[in-house]
Structure formats: structure tokens, C-alpha cells
Design an enzyme around this catalytic site. Structure first.
Site, PDB file in Angstrom:
ATOM      1  N   GLU A  51     -28.685  23.869  70.274  1.00 40.91           N
ATOM      2  CA  GLU A  51     -27.998  25.160  70.347  1.00 40.91           C
ATOM      3  C   GLU A  51     -28.935  26.200  69.762  1.00 40.91           C
ATOM      4  O   GLU A  51     -29.322  26.106  68.587  1.00 40.91           O
ATOM      5  CB  GLU A  51     -26.678  25.179  69.590  1.00 40.91           C
ATOM      6  CG  GLU A  51     -25.958  26.502  69.808  1.00 40.91           C
ATOM      7  CD  GLU A  51     -24.874  26.841  68.795  1.00 40.91           C
ATOM      8  OE1 GLU A  51     -24.305  27.947  68.914  1.00 40.91           O
ATOM      9  OE2 GLU A  51     -24.617  26.034  67.886  1.00 40.91           O
ATOM     10  N   ASP A  76     -31.682  28.431  64.234  1.00 44.82           N
ATOM     11  CA  ASP A  76     -31.558  29.860  63.934  1.00 44.82           C
ATOM     12  C   ASP A  76     -32.541  30.184  62.819  1.00 44.82           C
ATOM     13  O   ASP A  76     -33.005  29.276  62.120  1.00 44.82           O
ATOM     14  CB  ASP A  76     -30.132  30.209  63.515  1.00 44.82           C
ATOM     15  CG  ASP A  76     -29.746  31.641  63.878  1.00 44.82           C
ATOM     16  OD1 ASP A  76     -30.537  32.560  63.574  1.00 44.82           O
ATOM     17  OD2 ASP A  76     -28.667  31.849  64.462  1.00 44.82           O
ATOM     18  N   ASP A 125     -28.064  37.731  71.115  1.00 45.60           N
ATOM     19  CA  ASP A 125     -28.321  39.168  71.187  1.00 45.60           C
ATOM     20  C   ASP A 125     -28.697  39.498  72.631  1.00 45.60           C
ATOM     21  O   ASP A 125     -29.670  38.952  73.161  1.00 45.60           O
ATOM     22  CB  ASP A 125     -29.465  39.522  70.242  1.00 45.60           C
ATOM     23  CG  ASP A 125     -29.729  41.024  70.158  1.00 45.60           C
ATOM     24  OD1 ASP A 125     -29.345  41.764  71.081  1.00 45.60           O
ATOM     25  OD2 ASP A 125     -30.341  41.453  69.168  1.00 45.60           O
ATOM     26  N   LYS A 129     -32.567  46.630  75.677  1.00 45.30           N
ATOM     27  CA  LYS A 129     -33.799  47.373  75.969  1.00 45.30           C
ATOM     28  C   LYS A 129     -35.039  46.482  76.019  1.00 45.30           C
ATOM     29  O   LYS A 129     -36.123  46.958  76.364  1.00 45.30           O
ATOM     30  CB  LYS A 129     -33.999  48.469  74.918  1.00 45.30           C
ATOM     31  CG  LYS A 129     -32.907  49.528  74.934  1.00 45.30           C
ATOM     32  CD  LYS A 129     -33.178  50.617  73.914  1.00 45.30           C
ATOM     33  CE  LYS A 129     -32.081  51.674  73.941  1.00 45.30           C
ATOM     34  NZ  LYS A 129     -32.336  52.746  72.942  1.00 45.30           N
ATOM     35  N   ASP A 159     -20.302  37.532  75.953  1.00 48.25           N
ATOM     36  CA  ASP A 159     -19.313  38.558  76.284  1.00 48.25           C
ATOM     37  C   ASP A 159     -19.974  39.705  77.040  1.00 48.25           C
ATOM     38  O   ASP A 159     -19.296  40.620  77.494  1.00 48.25           O
ATOM     39  CB  ASP A 159     -18.690  39.114  75.004  1.00 48.25           C
ATOM     40  CG  ASP A 159     -19.701  39.933  74.209  1.00 48.25           C
ATOM     41  OD1 ASP A 159     -20.759  39.376  73.846  1.00 48.25           O
ATOM     42  OD2 ASP A 159     -19.456  41.122  73.954  1.00 48.25           O
TER      43      ASP A 159
END
Length: 233
Positions: A51, A76, A125, A129, A159
Site C-alpha cells: 500500500e 509512507d 495526493d 499541478k 475522491d
């Protein structure tokens, strides 16, 4: 840095289910566990699933609960968040859920060819941009090609409308095999999605409270293709 964060970082260094390599151990070199996660760390031959951007580790932990015949590694860079998942895994004795604290840019230093069976990317995230920094961009997919088994699945939950459609554009542009695409997993009556709905991250619960639609894409990654970015973002 708050005292609470410092205490968590210190405690996490004592956790046997957390790997925190130093920069010098992975920068332009292979980490000592590369190709040896099953044998030297998990002490079994179960398939490995990653993950990426695991945050608090909810998805890693719950996947490990659901699929005890697989090994799960949550990755992470933010250790204060990861502490929560690692602590729960220890307290509940979930031996097939472990955590790796590193930048995902260094991921090829950690895994050998064909060492990974599947990848989950949960609420990353969206980088509106900077598309090349998206964990589902061709830059990162090319990294994953180095160690994932051919035609194994990449799963994305998000989402974000733009990230969802960007991922579909990547799949179309590179003629990858689409396994599933749904732009509102809670708005359809589909038993195939039950396992996907069953696990909710901290952020997913927040998004649902804000009435945001949760999207899911799964596709097979052909490790031998030269991947291209879609012409328009």
C-alpha cells in the site's frame, strides 16, 4: 516538532514491524531486504502486496485481516501517522502487516524483480499541478514495473475526479487491461465492490461525510511496456 510526535518517532524505532532505513542505505543502492522480504523478514513464502502512501495504515491493517495468506507492506514517509497503524498491528498481533518508512521515489531500492504481487494506492495526493508526481503517473508506474509480477493489479481509491479520469487516460493511452472502474462505489448495488467498500480509511470517512463520491479503478500493469503519459491532463 511536538513532544507527541517525538515520542511516537522514538517508540516506533522499537517496533519490530517497522523498517526505517537511513538515506545512505537506499540512495542509488539496494536496501539489504531487497529480494529477501519473504525469507528474512516475514519468514514465509506468502505473496507480497504494497500500500503506497499508507498514512495511518488502516488499509494495510484491514487488508492483512481480510487476507491472512498474503504479506502486506504499508509505505509512507510520514512516521507520526504510520505509528498508529504499526501500533495497532502489534497490539492485535497481525503478523502479516508491516510498515516501511521511506520516500516512494526510492521504492526500486527495496524490491526485486517479481517480488510484489499487487499494489494499492489509497487516497493519494492528486497533485493537480504536478501530474508527474502522482503515484499513478507513468513515472511511478515505470518504477513499479521493476518489481511487480507481470500483469498484476494496481488498485486506486480516490475522491478526486481529475485523478480518477487521469488514471483511465493512462490505461487507455497504454492499452492496459482494465479490471474495474466505478466513479461512485457507494452509489451502485454491486456485490463485487463489497470488499472495496468494507475498508474505509480516515480520509475516506471524512470524504463521505462531505458527500464526496469515492472512485475505484483496478488495472493490470504490463511490466514490459514502454509507458506514455496521456496527451492531455
Amino acid at each position: 516538532m511536538t513532544k507527541n510526535k517525538l515520542a511516537r518517532f522514538a517508540e516506533m524505532k522499537t517496533f519490530p514491524n517497522v523498517v526505517e532505513p537511513e538515506f545512505r542505505e537506499v540512495f542509488y543502492k539496494d536496501y539489504r531486504l531487497k529480494g529477501k522480504w519473504q525469507k528474512d523478514f516475514f519468514k514465509n513464502d506468502k505473496p507480497i502486496v504494497l500500500e503506497l502512501g499508507c498514512g495511518k495504515g488502516e488499509y494495510t491493517i484491514n487488508l492483512a485481516r481480510q487476507y491472512p495468506n498474503h504479506n502486506f507492506i504499508g509505505i509512507d514517509i510520514k512516521g507520526a501517522r504510520m505509528w498508529r497503524g504499526a501500533k495497532i498491528a502489534l497490539e492485535e498481533n497481525i503478523p502479516n502487516a508491516v510498515f516501511l518508512r521511506t520516500r516512494i521515489d526510492f521504492i526500486t531500492s527495496f524490491f526485486e524483480e517479481d517480488e510484489v504481487k499487487a499494489i494499492w494506492v489509497t487516497f493519494p495526493d492528486p497533485q493537480p499541478k504536478k501530474p508527474r508526481k502522482r503515484l499513478i503517473s507513468t513515472k511511478f508506474l515505470t518504477y513499479y514495473q521493476h518489481f511487480i509480477q507481470n500483469n498484476s493489479p494496481i488498485h486506486l481509491k480516490t475522491d478526486n475526479y481529475n485523478l480518477y479520469h487521469y488514471t483511465l487516460s493512462i490505461i487507455r493511452e497504454n492499452e492496459l487491461y482494465l479490471l474495474y472502474a466505478e466513479n461512485d462505489i457507494y452509489g451502485v448495488n454491486n456485490n463485487q465492490l463489497e470488499a472495496i467498500r468494507k475498508i474505509q480509511t480516515f480520509y475516506e470517512k471524512q470524504f463521505l461525510e462531505e458527500n464526496k463520491k469515492i472512485k475505484y479503478v483496478a488495472f493490470k500493469l504490463d511490466k514490459y511496456k514502454n509507458l506514455k503519459e496521456p496527451p492531455d491532463d
